[in-house]
Structure formats: C-alpha cells, structure tokens
Design a protein around this motif. Structure first.
Motif, PDB file in Angstrom:
ATOM      1  N   SER A 141       0.819  -1.213   0.000  1.00 34.58           N
ATOM      2  CA  SER A 141       0.000   0.000   0.000  1.00 34.58           C
ATOM      3  C   SER A 141       0.854   1.266   0.000  1.00 34.58           C
ATOM      4  CB  SER A 141      -0.937   0.013   1.218  1.00 34.58           C
ATOM      5  OG  SER A 141      -0.179  -0.015   2.414  1.00 34.58           O
ATOM      6  N   CYS A 142       2.143   1.134  -0.208  1.00 36.11           N
ATOM      7  CA  CYS A 142       3.031   2.305  -0.169  1.00 36.11           C
ATOM      8  C   CYS A 142       3.357   2.745  -1.591  1.00 36.11           C
ATOM      9  CB  CYS A 142       4.327   1.966   0.571  1.00 36.11           C
ATOM     10  SG  CYS A 142       5.530   3.324   0.583  1.00 36.11           S
ATOM     11  N   GLU A 143       3.163   4.035  -1.855  1.00 39.85           N
ATOM     12  CA  GLU A 143       3.394   4.515  -3.219  1.00 39.85           C
ATOM     13  C   GLU A 143       4.871   4.551  -3.592  1.00 39.85           C
ATOM     14  OE1 GLU A 143       1.415   8.275  -2.109  1.00 39.85           O
ATOM     15  OE2 GLU A 143       2.969   9.214  -3.311  1.00 39.85           O
ATOM     16  N   LYS A 144       5.753   4.369  -2.618  1.00 39.88           N
ATOM     17  CA  LYS A 144       7.190   4.330  -2.924  1.00 39.88           C
ATOM     18  C   LYS A 144       7.633   2.942  -3.395  1.00 39.88           C
ATOM     19  CE  LYS A 144      11.179   6.696  -2.447  1.00 39.88           C
ATOM     20  NZ  LYS A 144      11.486   8.103  -2.582  1.00 39.88           N
ATOM     21  N   SER A 145       6.744   1.976  -3.283  1.00 42.37           N
ATOM     22  CA  SER A 145       7.081   0.611  -3.677  1.00 42.37           C
ATOM     23  C   SER A 145       7.600   0.579  -5.116  1.00 42.37           C
ATOM     24  CB  SER A 145       5.832  -0.270  -3.555  1.00 42.37           C
ATOM     25  OG  SER A 145       6.153  -1.605  -3.858  1.00 42.37           O
ATOM     26  N   GLY A 146       8.704  -0.109  -5.307  1.00 44.96           N
ATOM     27  CA  GLY A 146       9.335  -0.149  -6.626  1.00 44.96           C
ATOM     28  C   GLY A 146      10.387   0.920  -6.813  1.00 44.96           C
ATOM     29  N   ASN A 147      10.279   1.989  -6.007  1.00 39.73           N
ATOM     30  CA  ASN A 147      11.273   3.073  -6.042  1.00 39.73           C
ATOM     31  C   ASN A 147      11.956   3.234  -4.690  1.00 39.73           C
ATOM     32  OD1 ASN A 147      10.665   3.995  -8.749  1.00 39.73           O
ATOM     33  ND2 ASN A 147       8.744   4.790  -7.914  1.00 39.73           N
ATOM     34  N   CYS A 148      11.764   2.281  -3.806  1.00 40.80           N
ATOM     35  CA  CYS A 148      12.208   2.400  -2.403  1.00 40.80           C
ATOM     36  C   CYS A 148      13.541   1.675  -2.210  1.00 40.80           C
ATOM     37  CB  CYS A 148      11.145   1.787  -1.491  1.00 40.80           C
ATOM     38  SG  CYS A 148      11.657   1.664   0.232  1.00 40.80           S
ATOM     39  N   VAL A 149      14.483   2.374  -1.618  1.00 43.36           N
ATOM     40  CA  VAL A 149      15.813   1.794  -1.411  1.00 43.36           C
ATOM     41  C   VAL A 149      15.756   0.661  -0.380  1.00 43.36           C
ATOM     42  CG1 VAL A 149      18.176   2.282  -0.667  1.00 43.36           C
ATOM     43  CG2 VAL A 149      16.951   3.953  -2.045  1.00 43.36           C
ATOM     44  N   LEU A 150      14.989   0.838   0.675  1.00 44.90           N
ATOM     45  CA  LEU A 150      14.898  -0.208   1.703  1.00 44.90           C
ATOM     46  C   LEU A 150      14.302  -1.486   1.106  1.00 44.90           C
ATOM     47  CD1 LEU A 150      15.144  -1.091   4.683  1.00 44.90           C
ATOM     48  CD2 LEU A 150      12.819  -0.204   5.025  1.00 44.90           C
ATOM     49  N   ARG A 205      -0.612  13.924  -4.904  1.00 46.72           N
ATOM     50  CA  ARG A 205      -1.272  13.838  -6.221  1.00 46.72           C
ATOM     51  C   ARG A 205      -0.402  13.240  -7.328  1.00 46.72           C
ATOM     52  NH1 ARG A 205      -2.640  18.510  -3.878  1.00 46.72           N
ATOM     53  NH2 ARG A 205      -1.004  19.641  -4.977  1.00 46.72           N
ATOM     54  N   VAL A 206       0.760  12.673  -6.989  1.00 47.39           N
ATOM     55  CA  VAL A 206       1.572  12.020  -8.034  1.00 47.39           C
ATOM     56  C   VAL A 206       1.868  10.571  -7.672  1.00 47.39           C
ATOM     57  CG1 VAL A 206       2.625  14.124  -8.917  1.00 47.39           C
ATOM     58  CG2 VAL A 206       3.727  12.889  -7.037  1.00 47.39           C
ATOM     59  N   GLY A 207       1.223  10.043  -6.647  1.00 54.21           N
ATOM     60  CA  GLY A 207       1.494   8.679  -6.223  1.00 54.21           C
ATOM     61  C   GLY A 207       0.996   7.651  -7.222  1.00 54.21           C
ATOM     62  N   PHE A 208       1.659   6.524  -7.248  1.00 57.46           N
ATOM     63  CA  PHE A 208       1.274   5.376  -8.084  1.00 57.46           C
ATOM     64  C   PHE A 208       1.188   5.736  -9.570  1.00 57.46           C
ATOM     65  CE2 PHE A 208      -0.619   4.703  -3.851  1.00 57.46           C
ATOM     66  CZ  PHE A 208       0.027   3.531  -3.497  1.00 57.46           C
ATOM     67  N   ALA A 209       1.970   6.727  -9.980  1.00 57.58           N
ATOM     68  CA  ALA A 209       1.866   7.185 -11.376  1.00 57.58           C
ATOM     69  C   ALA A 209       2.680   6.326 -12.332  1.00 57.58           C
ATOM     70  CB  ALA A 209       2.321   8.648 -11.476  1.00 57.58           C
ATOM     71  N   VAL A 210       3.702   5.635 -11.810  1.00 57.63           N
ATOM     72  CA  VAL A 210       4.550   4.824 -12.696  1.00 57.63           C
ATOM     73  C   VAL A 210       4.023   3.391 -12.713  1.00 57.63           C
ATOM     74  CG1 VAL A 210       6.897   3.994 -13.127  1.00 57.63           C
ATOM     75  CG2 VAL A 210       6.547   6.260 -12.130  1.00 57.63           C
ATOM     76  N   PRO A 211       3.745   2.864 -13.890  1.00 58.24           N
ATOM     77  CA  PRO A 211       3.193   1.494 -13.948  1.00 58.24           C
ATOM     78  C   PRO A 211       4.166   0.476 -13.377  1.00 58.24           C
ATOM     79  CG  PRO A 211       3.041   2.607 -16.084  1.00 58.24           C
ATOM     80  CD  PRO A 211       3.886   3.479 -15.210  1.00 58.24           C
ATOM     81  N   ILE A 212       3.626  -0.565 -12.796  1.00 59.06           N
ATOM     82  CA  ILE A 212       4.469  -1.673 -12.337  1.00 59.06           C
ATOM     83  C   ILE A 212       5.227  -2.220 -13.537  1.00 59.06           C
ATOM     84  CG2 ILE A 212       4.378  -4.038 -11.451  1.00 59.06           C
ATOM     85  CD1 ILE A 212       2.042  -3.125  -9.686  1.00 59.06           C
ATOM     86  N   GLY A 213       6.494  -2.432 -13.340  1.00 55.72           N
ATOM     87  CA  GLY A 213       7.359  -2.869 -14.439  1.00 55.72           C
ATOM     88  C   GLY A 213       8.266  -1.753 -14.928  1.00 55.72           C
ATOM     89  N   GLN A 214       7.865  -0.500 -14.618  1.00 53.98           N
ATOM     90  CA  GLN A 214       8.691   0.636 -15.060  1.00 53.98           C
ATOM     91  C   GLN A 214       9.266   1.424 -13.893  1.00 53.98           C
ATOM     92  OE1 GLN A 214       6.540   3.038 -17.968  1.00 53.98           O
ATOM     93  NE2 GLN A 214       5.592   1.202 -18.805  1.00 53.98           N
ATOM     94  N   ARG A 215       9.033   0.948 -12.675  1.00 53.53           N
ATOM     95  CA  ARG A 215       9.571   1.657 -11.522  1.00 53.53           C
ATOM     96  C   ARG A 215      11.076   1.423 -11.431  1.00 53.53           C
ATOM     97  NH1 ARG A 215       5.486  -1.117  -7.458  1.00 53.53           N
ATOM     98  NH2 ARG A 215       6.645  -2.817  -8.432  1.00 53.53           N
ATOM     99  N   PHE A 262      18.536   9.464  -4.548  1.00 49.99           N
ATOM    100  CA  PHE A 262      17.811   8.288  -4.102  1.00 49.99           C
ATOM    101  C   PHE A 262      16.353   8.373  -4.503  1.00 49.99           C
ATOM    102  CE2 PHE A 262      20.549   7.175  -0.236  1.00 49.99           C
ATOM    103  CZ  PHE A 262      21.196   6.200  -0.949  1.00 49.99           C
ATOM    104  N   GLY A 263      15.766   9.514  -4.194  1.00 44.69           N
ATOM    105  CA  GLY A 263      14.321   9.643  -4.323  1.00 44.69           C
ATOM    106  C   GLY A 263      13.924   9.892  -5.765  1.00 44.69           C
ATOM    107  N   GLU A 264      13.085   9.064  -6.279  1.00 35.14           N
ATOM    108  CA  GLU A 264      12.599   9.241  -7.636  1.00 35.14           C
ATOM    109  C   GLU A 264      11.241   9.909  -7.592  1.00 35.14           C
ATOM    110  OE1 GLU A 264      14.095   7.727 -10.816  1.00 35.14           O
ATOM    111  OE2 GLU A 264      15.581   8.440  -9.401  1.00 35.14           O
ATOM    112  N   GLU A 265      11.135  11.025  -8.243  1.00 35.24           N
ATOM    113  CA  GLU A 265       9.819  11.639  -8.329  1.00 35.24           C
ATOM    114  C   GLU A 265       8.979  10.841  -9.304  1.00 35.24           C
ATOM    115  OE1 GLU A 265       7.643  15.677  -9.879  1.00 35.24           O
ATOM    116  OE2 GLU A 265       9.810  15.502  -9.885  1.00 35.24           O
ATOM    117  N   THR A 266       7.790  10.554  -8.892  1.00 32.88           N
ATOM    118  CA  THR A 266       6.896   9.884  -9.835  1.00 32.88           C
ATOM    119  C   THR A 266       6.346  10.919 -10.798  1.00 32.88           C
ATOM    120  OG1 THR A 266       5.211  10.108  -8.149  1.00 32.88           O
ATOM    121  CG2 THR A 266       6.206   7.944  -8.406  1.00 32.88           C
ATOM    122  N   PRO A 267       6.503  10.700 -12.111  1.00 32.18           N
ATOM    123  CA  PRO A 267       6.124  11.747 -13.068  1.00 32.18           C
ATOM    124  C   PRO A 267       4.613  11.938 -13.117  1.00 32.18           C
ATOM    125  CG  PRO A 267       6.775   9.731 -14.217  1.00 32.18           C
ATOM    126  CD  PRO A 267       7.043   9.512 -12.772  1.00 32.18           C
TER     127      PRO A 267
END
Ligand code: SF4
Ligand code: FES
Length: 269
Positions: free
Chosen positions: A99-108, A208-218, A264-269
């Motif tokens: 449920s975390c919008e950083k999933s796929g872009n998270c260093v941890l 307002r930019v969460g979950f913007a990158v499709p799974i597979g492209q994070r 580290f932090g990727e902004e979701t476009p």
C-alpha cells in the motif's frame, strides 16, 4: 592513484580521503548500503555497509581506505548480518509495501529484495505516528522513517532551511519539522527543495503524483539496486580529475566523474 586495498581478495585502488565504500563504488564494486548518499558526508547509521576489515566489523562508508587493508564484504556472514539489519528496520516501522506509493522506487525495499530478505524476522512494533498532511503539496508519513538524516542534511546544507531534524533518543528518536506548530505547512519547505529528493523510503511524498509509474517501469523493477548503485557512483577514469563525492574532495586528484550522481528519491512523473 597507485595505492590499493583488498576487497574480497581483489585489489581496489583508492584516492586520498576516500572511504572503503566510496573507493569500492568508484571501482565498480558494490557494497550494500542504505544511509550513504554520494552527495553527502557519510552518516554511518544504518550499518548495512558493514564489512570485516582487519578482523573487525566496521561500516565501509566511514572506514578510510588504506593501503594493504583487507576487507571482506561479499561473504554469506556479512550478508546474513545485513539481512538482519534490514529486518530490524522493517520491524520498527510500518513498511507495508503493497500500500506504499514508494514501492518499486524504495531503497529499503530494493535492498531487502537484493539481499534475499524473505521473512519478517522480528515482531513488528506497529508505530502509530500521525501522518502530517497539513501541507497542500507534501505529505509526511513518519511511520516509514529509517532515521537516515538525509533530509535533515539536504535541507540544512543544500536548501539552507533546516526544515527537518531528528529528536529524542533510542526508541523515541523520531523525525520532526522546524515549526512551532510542528506542522509541515508552517515551514518554508518547497517542492523543488533537495530535501524532497533524498528520502530513500516513503516518508516525504508529493501529493497527487502517487502510483503514477506502472508496475514494471519503476526504478527497481528491472535492475537490482546492486547494479543501479554502481550507475549512480562516481566512476574511475583513466584520466586524472577530481572526485567531488569524496570527503575532502579538494585533496583528491586521481578520479574523474563520468556521470553525475543521481538522487535516491525518484519523483513519480
Ligand atoms: S524522512 Fe526519509 S530522509 Fe528523512 S530521516 Fe526519515 S528516512 Fe531519512
Ligand atoms: S551506508 Fe554505511 S552505515 Fe549506512
């Protein structure tokens, strides 16, 4: 650059003032790490970069490289220790990746995946720290903070604002914002501050930019963090130059950067 130390039995060249981690990354050798960011002075808090050096476990990000040093990093013993540290970080926060919008872009998360962390390992703390949604454009979820202080340093050293700080000790240590109200909306943070880029996990989020990158492209969907960390590191060049990411960079002369270090932090476009 002529001096070398040994990393897992192979020679790694280093420049004056470089740490073992900096020299290893510059030479294209990955040592797992979490709180280290190439644009900031090493902090030494997560201990994920722990290596065995001359018979002692030490953090590679703060260990000065030295001629003849014998460093062991890629062993099962070191990786087992790192898996435990990552499990502890997952246990003390609310890292519910699905449920975390950083999933796929998270260093941890990427680090845990790369190290093969498959189980919880510890009983979870389930902290209950209220989310700060006061700012119109920025959300803070304190329950995911790993206390790396990258936002603290970015805000003070780059943005000149000191919006963030860590307060308390031990288990009470936590992130705070610099406002009498304690609310982010009453600080002078701005969307394009450096502090907005550096959080390795899902604490500081743009609304307002969460979950913007499709799974597979994070960021970490296709290539593991061990490969991407090498892309981000300043690399050794045959030509002499400066290593801007090293401590005391003014004294360093034998490395050249090929690509700027990314954040580290990727902004979701
Ligand atoms: S908010 Fe993010 S960058 Fe700041 S201390 Fe916590 S984990 Fe580190
Ligand atoms: S990366 Fe070295 S202690 Fe965190």
């Amino acid at each position: 650059m002529s001096e070398t130390f040994q990393l897992d039995g192979e020679d790694v060249p280093f420049a004056p003032a470089q740490t073992v981690l900096q020299a290893a990354l510059a030479a294209g050798r990955y040592i797992p790490h979490l709180c280290y960011h190439p644009e900031f002075k090493p902090h030494g808090s997560c201990r994920v970069c722990t290596v065995q050096a001359n018979g002692r476990t030490q953090a590679a990000c703060t260990l000065p490289a030295a001629a003849g040093l014998e460093v062991e990093s890629a062993s099962e013993e070191m990786n087992a220790l790192r898996r435990t540290l990552v499990q502890m970080l997952f246990a003390e926060g609310n890292h519910f990746c699905p449920s975390c919008e950083k999933s796929g872009n998270c260093v941890l998360q990427a680090l845990g995946s790369d190290l093969g962390v498959l189980t919880a390992g510890f009983r979870h703390f389930y902290p209950d720290r209220p989310v700060d949604a006061s700012h119109p454009d920025i959300l803070l979820d304190f329950n995911r903070c790993i206390l790396c202080e990258l936002c603290v340093r970015a805000s003070c050293e780059v943005d000149g604002k000191c919006v963030f700080a860590l307060s308390g000790r031990g288990l009470d240590k936590h992130l705070i914002v610099n406002a009498a109200s304690g609310k982010l909306v009453d600080t002078d943070i701005a969307l394009f501050d450096k502090a907005m880029e550096v959080c390795p996990v899902g604490v500081i989020l743009k609304k307002r930019v969460g979950f913007a990158v499709p799974i597979g492209q994070r960021r970490y969907d296709q290539r593991p963090i061990s490969a991407q960390a090498l892309d981000d590191a300043p690399r050794v060049s045959a030509a002499s130059g400066e290593c801007a990411a090293c401590e005391g960079s003014g004294a360093v002369s034998a490395l050249a950067l090929t690509e700027p270090a990314s954040s580290f932090g990727e902004e979701t476009p």
